[in-house]
Design an enzyme around this catalytic site. Structure first.
Site, PDB file in Angstrom:
ATOM      1  N   GLU A  50     -23.039  22.599 -13.423  1.00  0.00           N
ATOM      2  CA  GLU A  50     -24.301  23.099 -14.382  1.00  0.00           C
ATOM      3  C   GLU A  50     -25.223  22.102 -14.773  1.00  0.00           C
ATOM      4  OE1 GLU A  50     -22.869  27.417 -15.701  1.00  0.00           O
ATOM      5  OE2 GLU A  50     -22.961  25.621 -17.449  1.00  0.00           O
ATOM      6  N   CYS A  70     -30.941  17.397 -18.037  1.00  0.00           N
ATOM      7  CA  CYS A  70     -29.682  17.003 -18.448  1.00  0.00           C
ATOM      8  C   CYS A  70     -28.548  16.895 -17.391  1.00  0.00           C
ATOM      9  CB  CYS A  70     -29.298  17.942 -19.557  1.00  0.00           C
ATOM     10  SG  CYS A  70     -27.592  17.910 -20.519  1.00  0.00           S
ATOM     11  N   CYS A  82     -14.273  18.280 -17.869  1.00  0.00           N
ATOM     12  CA  CYS A  82     -13.937  16.865 -18.380  1.00  0.00           C
ATOM     13  C   CYS A  82     -12.511  16.824 -18.823  1.00  0.00           C
ATOM     14  CB  CYS A  82     -15.047  16.960 -19.620  1.00  0.00           C
ATOM     15  SG  CYS A  82     -14.864  15.212 -20.730  1.00  0.00           S
ATOM     16  N   CYS A 141     -12.383  17.438 -26.122  1.00  0.00           N
ATOM     17  CA  CYS A 141     -13.064  17.675 -27.533  1.00  0.00           C
ATOM     18  C   CYS A 141     -13.029  19.164 -27.910  1.00  0.00           C
ATOM     19  CB  CYS A 141     -14.578  17.228 -27.607  1.00  0.00           C
ATOM     20  SG  CYS A 141     -14.642  15.544 -27.056  1.00  0.00           S
ATOM     21  N   CYS A 182     -16.008  21.694 -27.470  1.00  0.00           N
ATOM     22  CA  CYS A 182     -16.811  21.623 -26.298  1.00  0.00           C
ATOM     23  C   CYS A 182     -16.175  22.418 -25.260  1.00  0.00           C
ATOM     24  CB  CYS A 182     -16.878  20.123 -25.831  1.00  0.00           C
ATOM     25  SG  CYS A 182     -17.759  19.966 -24.343  1.00  0.00           S
ATOM     26  N   CYS A 215     -25.829  22.107 -25.581  1.00  0.00           N
ATOM     27  CA  CYS A 215     -24.842  21.153 -25.729  1.00  0.00           C
ATOM     28  C   CYS A 215     -23.617  21.707 -25.828  1.00  0.00           C
ATOM     29  CB  CYS A 215     -24.822  20.210 -26.978  1.00  0.00           C
ATOM     30  SG  CYS A 215     -26.826  19.423 -27.055  1.00  0.00           S
TER      31      CYS A 215
HETATM   32  N1  SAH Z   1     -19.244  13.446 -22.799  1.00  0.00           N
HETATM   33  C1  SAH Z   1     -20.351  12.803 -23.194  1.00  0.00           C
HETATM   34  C2  SAH Z   1     -21.454  13.552 -22.933  1.00  0.00           C
HETATM   35  C3  SAH Z   1     -21.926  15.036 -22.549  1.00  0.00           C
HETATM   36  S1  SAH Z   1     -21.783  16.059 -24.196  1.00  0.00           S
HETATM   37  C4  SAH Z   1     -20.074  13.040 -24.618  1.00  0.00           C
HETATM   38  O1  SAH Z   1     -19.225  13.554 -25.196  1.00  0.00           O
HETATM   39  O2  SAH Z   1     -21.063  12.257 -25.419  1.00  0.00           O
HETATM   40  C5  SAH Z   1     -23.346  15.582 -25.104  1.00  0.00           C
HETATM   41  C6  SAH Z   1     -23.111  15.983 -26.572  1.00  0.00           C
HETATM   42  O3  SAH Z   1     -22.786  17.302 -27.025  1.00  0.00           O
HETATM   43  C7  SAH Z   1     -22.287  14.973 -27.162  1.00  0.00           C
HETATM   44  O4  SAH Z   1     -22.788  14.340 -28.271  1.00  0.00           O
HETATM   45  C8  SAH Z   1     -21.265  16.249 -27.602  1.00  0.00           C
HETATM   46  O5  SAH Z   1     -20.378  15.768 -28.973  1.00  0.00           O
HETATM   47  C9  SAH Z   1     -22.279  17.308 -27.968  1.00  0.00           C
HETATM   48  N2  SAH Z   1     -21.445  18.716 -27.866  1.00  0.00           N
HETATM   49  C10 SAH Z   1     -20.372  18.988 -27.368  1.00  0.00           C
HETATM   50  N3  SAH Z   1     -20.275  20.387 -27.476  1.00  0.00           N
HETATM   51  C11 SAH Z   1     -20.932  20.915 -28.682  1.00  0.00           C
HETATM   52  C12 SAH Z   1     -21.120  22.025 -29.146  1.00  0.00           C
HETATM   53  N4  SAH Z   1     -20.379  23.034 -29.084  1.00  0.00           N
HETATM   54  N5  SAH Z   1     -21.998  21.938 -30.259  1.00  0.00           N
HETATM   55  C13 SAH Z   1     -23.072  21.085 -30.240  1.00  0.00           C
HETATM   56  N6  SAH Z   1     -22.780  19.987 -29.605  1.00  0.00           N
HETATM   57  C14 SAH Z   1     -21.987  19.940 -28.929  1.00  0.00           C
HETATM   58 FE1  SF4 Z   2     -15.900  15.578 -22.487  1.00  0.00          FE
HETATM   59 FE2  SF4 Z   2     -17.155  17.754 -23.957  1.00  0.00          FE
HETATM   60 FE3  SF4 Z   2     -16.029  15.783 -25.213  1.00  0.00          FE
HETATM   61 FE4  SF4 Z   2     -18.078  14.987 -23.914  1.00  0.00          FE
HETATM   62  S1  SF4 Z   2     -18.137  16.400 -25.693  1.00  0.00           S
HETATM   63  S2  SF4 Z   2     -16.119  14.102 -23.727  1.00  0.00           S
HETATM   64  S3  SF4 Z   2     -18.065  16.621 -22.365  1.00  0.00           S
HETATM   65  S4  SF4 Z   2     -15.195  17.203 -23.806  1.00  0.00           S
END
Ligand code: SAH
Ligand code: SF4
Length: 333
Positions: free
Chosen positions: A81, A95, A102, A106, A109, A324
């Protein structure tokens, strides 16, 4: 689309051909070999038979916010996506995803929940920009900004990520200025240091997400590998080398990292760093994780009192799951 055969096909052609073709595909965004009228007909026919220029993508449009999500099917069937944010001021930010899924898991996410499928090739990263460039060309506009904030951890696919940046920046291709390109990492410190030494002008964003190791470890498993002090030291190195301001992303999660004491602790930790905090209230269906407005405001007030610059990320495309942390391999293509 797969251009790996291009060099082989052009091996008996004059040297300028490849440049001519790259320009047509990546600068003029031609979608059909027959549009390349400056090529001999024979060559056009050969290319038409051997290389498919089409991209297998489907667009979902958000009703409220001018954002679009593309679901792109790669040659091996994997779906990725990509999001296009069309801002009112004329900027069009795309984006990009750097990996399918991944591995870092986290807790907040959706991409992380799915696990890891594979790294994307440089061409697959560039393909996402090409898909939306073709779309925007039809309405006489173009991509102005790029963020590597889609699916995946760009620094765990470092070489392909960096080659894609060089490709997108190339003035004979997309010609997007380095200062208009940003990358977000969950904090792979050795790669932050490596990027610092590349002598580039792109923007670095780091998902700090917590004021201390204890909280960070609860929400980001990668924090077991790198402490916050180690992370901040790599950011300091990056700033020393590049003299560029770093964005520290902070996902606000209800009752986990959104209390006033967390804002105070964060302020102390990053005091004096050439940075700003980008607050991202949790996106997603789990209402239990969404911070209260009152806490967001309190958090901002404390950052202000401590003279820490900050911004709040506007939430785009909720209805199409483009915000995000919402990107997954959708099944509806
Ligand atoms: N993997 C990289 C880049 C992709 S995520 C990273 O983690 O930085 C881009 C941003 O979205 C990151 O700052 C992450 O912390 C944030 N993010 C992920 N899941 C989210 C959520 N459910 N709500 C708000 N921000 C989120
Ligand atoms: Fe991976 Fe999502 Fe964590 Fe970014 S925020 S490192 S995409 S698991």
């Amino acid at each position: 689309m797969n251009l790996t055969k291009l060099e082989e096909l052009l091996k008996n052609e004059p040297g300028f051909r490849i440049k001519q073709i790259e320009r047509a595909v990546f600068k003029d965004f031609s979608e059909n070999w027959n549009d390349l009228t400056n090529l001999p007909v024979k060559l056009r026919n050969l290319l038409t038979g051997k290389i498919d220029l089409s991209i297998n993508g489907q667009i979902f449009e958000s009703a409220d916010s001018g954002s679009l999500k593309a679901l792109i099917r790669l040659d091996d069937g994997i779906l990725i996506e990509t999001v296009l944010l069309m801002h009112k001021d004329g900027r069009n930010t795309i984006c990009l995803s750097s990996q399918a899924g991944c591995a870092l898991g986290c807790r907040f996410c959706k991409t992380g929940e799915l696990g890891f499928k594979r790294n994307l090739t440089t061409e697959e990263i560039v393909l996402q920009a090409l898909f939306f460039s073709r779309y925007l060309k039809k309405v006489n506009t173009r991509i102005t900004n790029i963020v590597f904030m889609g699916m995946g951890e760009p620094f765990l696919n470092y070489d392909n990520f960096l080659n894609a940046v060089r490709f997108l920046n190339d003035e004979n291709k997309f010609s997007i200025g380095q200062r208009k390109i940003s990358v977000s990492t969950s904090g792979i410190t050795e790669k932050i240091r490596m990027l610092a030494d590349e002598n580039m002008q792109i923007n670095l964003a780091v998902s700090i997400n917590a004021p201390d190791d204890e909280i960070r470890r609860k929400i980001m498993p990668i924090a077991d590998k790198y402490t916050l002090d180690e992370l901040i030291s790599s950011i300091r190195y990056y700033i020393e080398k590049t003299n560029r301001r770093v964005m520290l992303e902070y996902v606000l999660l209800k009752e986990i990292n959104d209390f006033p004491e967390h804002a105070e602790k964060l302020s102390k930790k990053i005091k004096g760093l050439l940075c700003f905090v980008n607050l991202i209230p949790f996106n997603g269906d789990d209402i239990g994780k969404r911070p209260l407005i009152k806490n967001i405001n309190e958090f901002k007030k404390i950052l202000s009192n401590n003279k820490i610059p900050f911004t709040q990320r506007y939430r785009f495309g909720d209805d199409i799951k483009a915000a995000c942390g919402q990107l997954v391999f959708s099944k509806n293509l």
